[in-house]
Design an enzyme around this catalytic site. Structure first.
Site, mmCIF file in Angstrom:
data_model
loop_
_atom_site.group_PDB
_atom_site.id
_atom_site.type_symbol
_atom_site.label_atom_id
_atom_site.label_comp_id
_atom_site.label_asym_id
_atom_site.label_seq_id
_atom_site.Cartn_x
_atom_site.Cartn_y
_atom_site.Cartn_z
ATOM 1 N N ARG A 29 0.828 -1.206 0.000
ATOM 2 C CA ARG A 29 0.000 0.000 0.000
ATOM 3 C C ARG A 29 0.870 1.266 0.000
ATOM 4 N NH1 ARG A 29 -5.108 0.045 1.879
ATOM 5 N NH2 ARG A 29 -4.758 1.910 3.137
ATOM 6 N N TYR A 53 -9.323 -5.560 2.875
ATOM 7 C CA TYR A 53 -8.766 -4.245 3.234
ATOM 8 C C TYR A 53 -9.088 -3.308 2.067
ATOM 9 C CZ TYR A 53 -5.020 -1.376 5.455
ATOM 10 O OH TYR A 53 -4.281 -0.424 6.117
ATOM 11 N N ARG A 86 10.071 6.129 -2.362
ATOM 12 C CA ARG A 86 10.426 7.069 -3.442
ATOM 13 C C ARG A 86 11.855 7.582 -3.281
ATOM 14 N NH1 ARG A 86 5.367 9.966 -2.097
ATOM 15 N NH2 ARG A 86 3.664 8.834 -3.106
ATOM 16 N N ASP A 131 -10.066 0.668 0.583
ATOM 17 C CA ASP A 131 -10.167 2.115 0.773
ATOM 18 C C ASP A 131 -11.543 2.578 0.285
ATOM 19 O OD1 ASP A 131 -7.572 2.124 1.659
ATOM 20 O OD2 ASP A 131 -6.737 2.614 -0.308
ATOM 21 N N GLU A 168 -4.196 7.012 18.848
ATOM 22 C CA GLU A 168 -4.853 5.809 18.327
ATOM 23 C C GLU A 168 -4.144 4.550 18.819
ATOM 24 O OE1 GLU A 168 -5.932 5.930 14.140
ATOM 25 O OE2 GLU A 168 -5.437 3.805 13.923
ATOM 26 N N ARG A 211 -0.457 6.107 16.322
ATOM 27 C CA ARG A 211 -0.356 7.424 15.696
ATOM 28 C C ARG A 211 -1.209 8.435 16.449
ATOM 29 N NH1 ARG A 211 -3.623 6.313 9.945
ATOM 30 N NH2 ARG A 211 -5.458 5.411 10.887
ATOM 31 N N ARG A 237 -8.563 -6.445 13.409
ATOM 32 C CA ARG A 237 -8.022 -5.512 14.383
ATOM 33 C C ARG A 237 -9.018 -4.382 14.538
ATOM 34 N NH1 ARG A 237 -4.312 -6.961 17.847
ATOM 35 N NH2 ARG A 237 -3.057 -5.049 17.799
HETATM 36 N N1 UDP Z 1 3.055 1.033 8.392
HETATM 37 C C1 UDP Z 1 4.146 1.045 9.220
HETATM 38 N N2 UDP Z 1 4.665 2.241 9.627
HETATM 39 C C2 UDP Z 1 4.104 3.418 9.291
HETATM 40 C C3 UDP Z 1 2.964 3.411 8.443
HETATM 41 C C4 UDP Z 1 2.462 2.205 8.024
HETATM 42 O O1 UDP Z 1 4.681 -0.005 9.574
HETATM 43 O O2 UDP Z 1 4.621 4.474 9.730
HETATM 44 C C5 UDP Z 1 2.518 -0.274 7.939
HETATM 45 C C6 UDP Z 1 1.465 -0.815 8.902
HETATM 46 O O3 UDP Z 1 1.587 -2.226 8.962
HETATM 47 C C7 UDP Z 1 0.165 -0.423 8.233
HETATM 48 C C8 UDP Z 1 0.522 -0.591 6.759
HETATM 49 O O4 UDP Z 1 1.894 -0.153 6.674
HETATM 50 O O5 UDP Z 1 -0.899 -1.250 8.620
HETATM 51 C C9 UDP Z 1 -0.350 0.196 5.798
HETATM 52 O O6 UDP Z 1 -0.307 1.568 6.164
HETATM 53 P P1 UDP Z 1 -1.481 2.577 5.822
HETATM 54 O O7 UDP Z 1 -1.018 3.924 6.210
HETATM 55 O O8 UDP Z 1 -1.929 2.342 4.450
HETATM 56 O O9 UDP Z 1 -2.610 2.118 6.872
HETATM 57 P P2 UDP Z 1 -4.060 2.754 7.172
HETATM 58 O O10 UDP Z 1 -3.999 4.237 6.937
HETATM 59 O O11 UDP Z 1 -5.015 2.028 6.280
HETATM 60 O O12 UDP Z 1 -4.259 2.430 8.617
#
Ligand code: UDP
Length: 387
Positions: free
Chosen positions: A175, A352, A179, A354, A304, A283, A253
């Site tokens: 996901r 999963y 870059r 969006d 969170e 976060r 989860r």
């Molecule tokens: N992830 C991580 N560190 C970060 C951000 C994301 O390890 O700083 C991993 C984590 O396992 C997460 C996945 O990447 O579930 C996908 O991130 P995304 O931001 O797409 O998750 P969402 O916003 O859907 O919770």
């Protein structure tokens, strides 16, 4: 001919888009039931009484899509303003840029590499023995190497998913982009924004038809009576709940939020990820930064936390571990035998997804249903999805 009666279970994006499309094209009446006291599912937004800030009640939702038709569709109901999600990460007392980009690499390794130098350097970090990555961990080790993986993904992912990243599918990490330039836009999609008055207004607009009746606080339970009362039922809740967990529970989860109100600006950004293992939350989101076009003296932010879903919790993220997939196949095989019931969306298909995926699928499925109603197509119980 008598107009048809449909029941849609769930007033999230799946249910609302479907109701909108069917009510536009068919002679029908649609009942939508939602067990919560509001529409919009997990996209629900509401102004916070204390601060006046528009809060994404179930966590941050930033609309992004690569499909112009989906962008045009949502913009035809409400106004969106451009919003680019620029997430920061905190690790061992320092702030870094995300998703992993040239800035992150230079910050983390204390370098000033240009793109080519950074690529060469990361190539020395990457584990070249890995062929097609079989897990989240292999995907990370193959593309960014051990150090960046340990810092930004290992701890965060263990907290988020409650298991070792080696047990999770590679698709979760896919996901996120990596870059070799300074682009810190969290998403690659060309159309990105947030509805000016929140998502719930968009859902209201989708449901604005005299052919649609919304009933809140109405929990669905399958019975022959309900089935006989409708020509068709569209179910968008958890598929295992539909079948009363007869084969067992699918793993999800869930997340919980600790709310704080403060003066001024708490963190200067919408989202900061906490990647250290020993910080209990994943976060912090400060919602006024999702609406930079508004001015607020006060602020509201949320820590969170992630945990396993128990009976009374809202299911958020489908885990899709091996055992879950085996269970899912059993439920799907029952569902495919249903004559008058369809299964749509994140919870009913256990994927999963969006917002733009959900909307895209609901639009496609509505087309299929309308064609099938005219005898021009064969209806399937699920949208055409891969597992
Ligand atoms: N992830 C991580 N560190 C970060 C951000 C994301 O390890 O700083 C991993 C984590 O396992 C997460 C996945 O990447 O579930 C996908 O991130 P995304 O931001 O797409 O998750 P969402 O916003 O859907 O919770």
């Amino acid at each position: 001919m008598m107009s048809k009666k449909y029941l849609i279970v769930g007033a999230g994006f799946s249910g609302a888009v479907l109701a909108n499309q069917l009510s536009n094209s068919l002679d029908c009446h649609i009942d939508i039931w939602d067990e919560r006291d509001h529409i919009g599912g997990n996209c629900h937004t509401k102004r916070d009484a204390a601060t006046g800030v528009m809060v994404h009640e179930y966590g941050p939702h930033i609309f992004n899509t690569d499909k112009k038709e989906i962008w045009d569709f949502v913009n035809s109901f409400v106004e969106f303003k451009p919003f680019v999600n620029r997430v920061k990460a905190k690790y061992k007392g320092k702030i870094y840029s995300l998703p992993v980009n040239l800035h992150t690499i230079n910050q983390f390794f204390n370098q000033s590499y240009n793109p080519a130098e950074a690529k060469d350097f990361i190539a020395t970090q990457a584990d070249t023995s890995i062929g097609e990555p079989q897990s989240f961990e292999e995907q990370a080790l193959k593309f960014i190497g051990k150090d960046l993986y340990k810092a930004f993904f290992y701890g965060y992912t263990k907290k988020q998913w409650g298991c070792e990243p080696s047990a999770l599918p590679a698709s979760i990490l896919k996901r996120l982009p990596v870059r070799f330039n300074y682009d810190d836009n969290y998403y690659n999609n060309p159309y990105q924004g947030i509805p000016v008055n929140g998502y719930t207004e968009l859902i209201e607009k989708l449901l604005e038809s005299t052919k649609i009746t919304v009933t809140l606080n109405e929990k669905f339970q399958f019975s022959k009576d309900v089935l006989n009362n409708y020509d068709h039922i569209f179910y968008t809740g958890p598929i295992d709940a539909f079948y009363e967990y007869k084969y067992g529970k699918l793993g999800y989860r869930t997340v919980t939020f600790e709310k704080h109100v403060a003066q001024g600006d708490y963190q200067g950004n919408a989202v900061i990820n906490y990647c250290d293992d020993d910080v209990p939350y994943t976060r912090v989101h400060e919602h006024k930064h999702f609406a930079p076009w508004e001015k607020h003296d006060q602020t509201v932010y949320f820590k969170e936390f992630s945990k396993e879903t128990e009976a009374t919790d809202v299911p958020y993220y489908p885990k899709r571990l091996t055992d879950d997939k085996t269970l899912l196949l059993q439920y799907r095989s029952d569902a495919e035998k249903e004559q008058k019931i369809s299964f749509l969306g994140r919870l009913a298909t256990y994927r999963y997804m969006d917002m733009h995926h959900v909307i895209g699928e609901a639009l496609e499925y509505a087309k299929l249903f309308i064609k099938a109603d005219a005898g021009e197509a064969v209806l399937t119980a699920f949208p055409n999805v891969e597992n």
